[in-house]
Design an enzyme around this catalytic site. Structure first.
Site, PDB file in Angstrom:
ATOM      1  N   ASP A 157      -4.711  -4.800   6.014  1.00  0.00           N
ATOM      2  CA  ASP A 157      -5.097  -5.654   4.898  1.00  0.00           C
ATOM      3  C   ASP A 157      -4.026  -6.720   4.679  1.00  0.00           C
ATOM      4  O   ASP A 157      -2.832  -6.419   4.662  1.00  0.00           O
ATOM      5  CB  ASP A 157      -5.276  -4.808   3.625  1.00  0.00           C
ATOM      6  CG  ASP A 157      -5.944  -5.580   2.494  1.00  0.00           C
ATOM      7  OD1 ASP A 157      -6.536  -6.648   2.774  1.00  0.00           O
ATOM      8  OD2 ASP A 157      -5.879  -5.108   1.344  1.00  0.00           O
ATOM      9  N   HIS A 159      -2.587  -1.104  -3.367  1.00  0.00           N
ATOM     10  CA  HIS A 159      -3.738  -0.215  -3.189  1.00  0.00           C
ATOM     11  C   HIS A 159      -3.555   1.040  -4.038  1.00  0.00           C
ATOM     12  O   HIS A 159      -2.757   1.918  -3.695  1.00  0.00           O
ATOM     13  CB  HIS A 159      -3.896   0.175  -1.714  1.00  0.00           C
ATOM     14  CG  HIS A 159      -4.244  -0.978  -0.830  1.00  0.00           C
ATOM     15  ND1 HIS A 159      -3.966  -0.982   0.520  1.00  0.00           N
ATOM     16  CD2 HIS A 159      -4.843  -2.170  -1.085  1.00  0.00           C
ATOM     17  CE1 HIS A 159      -4.387  -2.123   1.049  1.00  0.00           C
ATOM     18  NE2 HIS A 159      -4.909  -2.868   0.095  1.00  0.00           N
ATOM     19  N   SER A 166       0.853  -1.188   0.000  1.00  0.00           N
ATOM     20  CA  SER A 166       0.000   0.000   0.000  1.00  0.00           C
ATOM     21  C   SER A 166       0.888   1.238   0.000  1.00  0.00           C
ATOM     22  O   SER A 166       1.710   1.398  -0.898  1.00  0.00           O
ATOM     23  CB  SER A 166      -0.949  -0.030   1.201  1.00  0.00           C
ATOM     24  OG  SER A 166      -1.905   0.999   1.109  1.00  0.00           O
TER      25      SER A 166
END
Length: 357
Positions: free
Chosen positions: A295, A199, A172
């Site tokens: 996540d 992401h 991310s």
């Protein structure tokens, strides 16, 4: 703790918009604005986060970021309008030093505008907590020293006797730069497919895949629904789509869906890992890189439940721009190794070429 001082290097339109937004936060102070880096040198020296309007500058984005970081190693958030040209430059910036980006929309609904305001404030706060990494352009001597230092602490781990290997990577905030380094260390003849969830919004993942493909030894592409998986290829989940790996006999294919977000993300690392957990007769290697949030943590646990010899690598806090996702992965007690980003590619090559103990 004092307020976060920010500086905007860019057009007055963007600067005024950012100033109006951050005035809603009691954690952020708008320190000043400048039209270019030279004019903003003193502001940069005194601020905590720089917001950089990428549209003002030429295609030499890496030189632009270097000029800012030479003044002060400060977190940089890129401002871009989402056009094809600026999207490509944003990805370049994210791969060479920027920690995050904001897509500056001109006309949006009131609800979207409110969400954007929240995003601006949240990203500035998170950026202020990140570690600004030095250049990843190490000399050969430095690279060997770093590898020797970290490999001496690596422990011998049990691996599966499966002849096939697959690798899943989640990243991310700070991910594009980490992926750039990791994939550069993967050789051309790599004998496994790599599945990546980064992401990023729609459009940006395509530019990321193209950039990584141009700088890597292996083929890197944005994933397509239904395509057959090949060894030596890295597949990046498209922005706004979840990616699953499906198995039919010995053949793997990709499935892209637009079902609801997971932990606020689409694509979701957890969804990719849950699909990986269902694959049979493959050695599974999971890598969790820099990023905010958690996540990937639940997905790791599901992979380990179905294959106890699955290997899980978390990026070290020493190199992760932000340590949220690696820390959450470590907290599952499922992580095999914690490695600096400079050593993860070599570890993947070693695991892929080794069977048994």
């Amino acid at each position: 703790m004092g307020k976060i001082n920010i500086t905007v290097i860019g057009t007055p339109i963007y600067a005024d918009k950012i100033k109006e937004i951050v005035q809603q936060s009691d954690q952020i102070s708008f320190y000043g604005t400048a039209i270019d880096v030279e004019e903003g040198e003193n502001l940069i020296r005194s601020c905590d986060v720089v917001l950089l309007d990428i549209g003002l500058f030429s295609d030499q984005v890496d030189s632009l970021l270097e000029s800012v970081l030479q003044i002060k190693p400060v977190p940089i958030i890129v401002l871009a309008d989402g056009s094809v040209n600026q999207t490509a430059k944003t990805v370049t910036a994210m791969s060479t030093g920027a920690v995050d980006f904001l897509k500056m929309n001109e006309k949006v609904s009131k609800q979207s505008e409110e969400q954007f305001h929240q995003e601006v404030i949240a990203k500035i706060i998170h950026a202020s907590k990140t570690k600004v990494q030095p250049s990843l352009k190490y000399s050969v001597k430095d690279e060997k020293n770093i590898t020797k230092k970290n490999n001496c602490t690596r422990r011998k781990v049990r691996t599966s006797t499966h002849q096939q290997v697959l690798i899943a990577i989640g990243s991310s905030t700070g991910g594009p730069r980490a992926l750039h380094k990791l994939l550069n260390d993967i050789p051309e003849n790599f004998r496994a497919p790599i599945f990546i969830v980064q992401h990023m919004p729609s459009g940006f993942t395509k530019s990321l895949a193209e950039r990584l493909n141009n700088t890597s030894n292996i083929h890197v592409k944005e994933a397509r629904d239904g395509e057959i998986v090949r060894n030596g290829t890295a597949y990046i989940a498209p922005g706004n789509y979840h990616m699953r790996v499906k198995q039919k006999r010995d053949q793997l294919t990709l499935q892209l869906t637009k079902e609801k977000t997971r932990l606020g993300h689409r694509p979701s690392i957890n969804i990719l890992l849950e699909s990986i957990a269902q694959i049979r007769n493959y050695q599974k290697i999971v890598v969790i890189l820099t990023g905010m949030g958690r996540d990937g943590a639940e997905g790791i646990k599901k992979v380990k439940r179905t294959e106890r010899d699955a290997i899980v690598i978390a990026e070290s806090d020493e190199t992760a721009v932000i340590n949220g996702m690696p820390s959450a992965a470590i907290a599952t007690n499922c992580v095999t190794e914690v490695l600096r980003i400079e050593n993860i590619g070599a570890a993947l090559v070693e695991y892929t070429n080794t069977r048994g103990y």
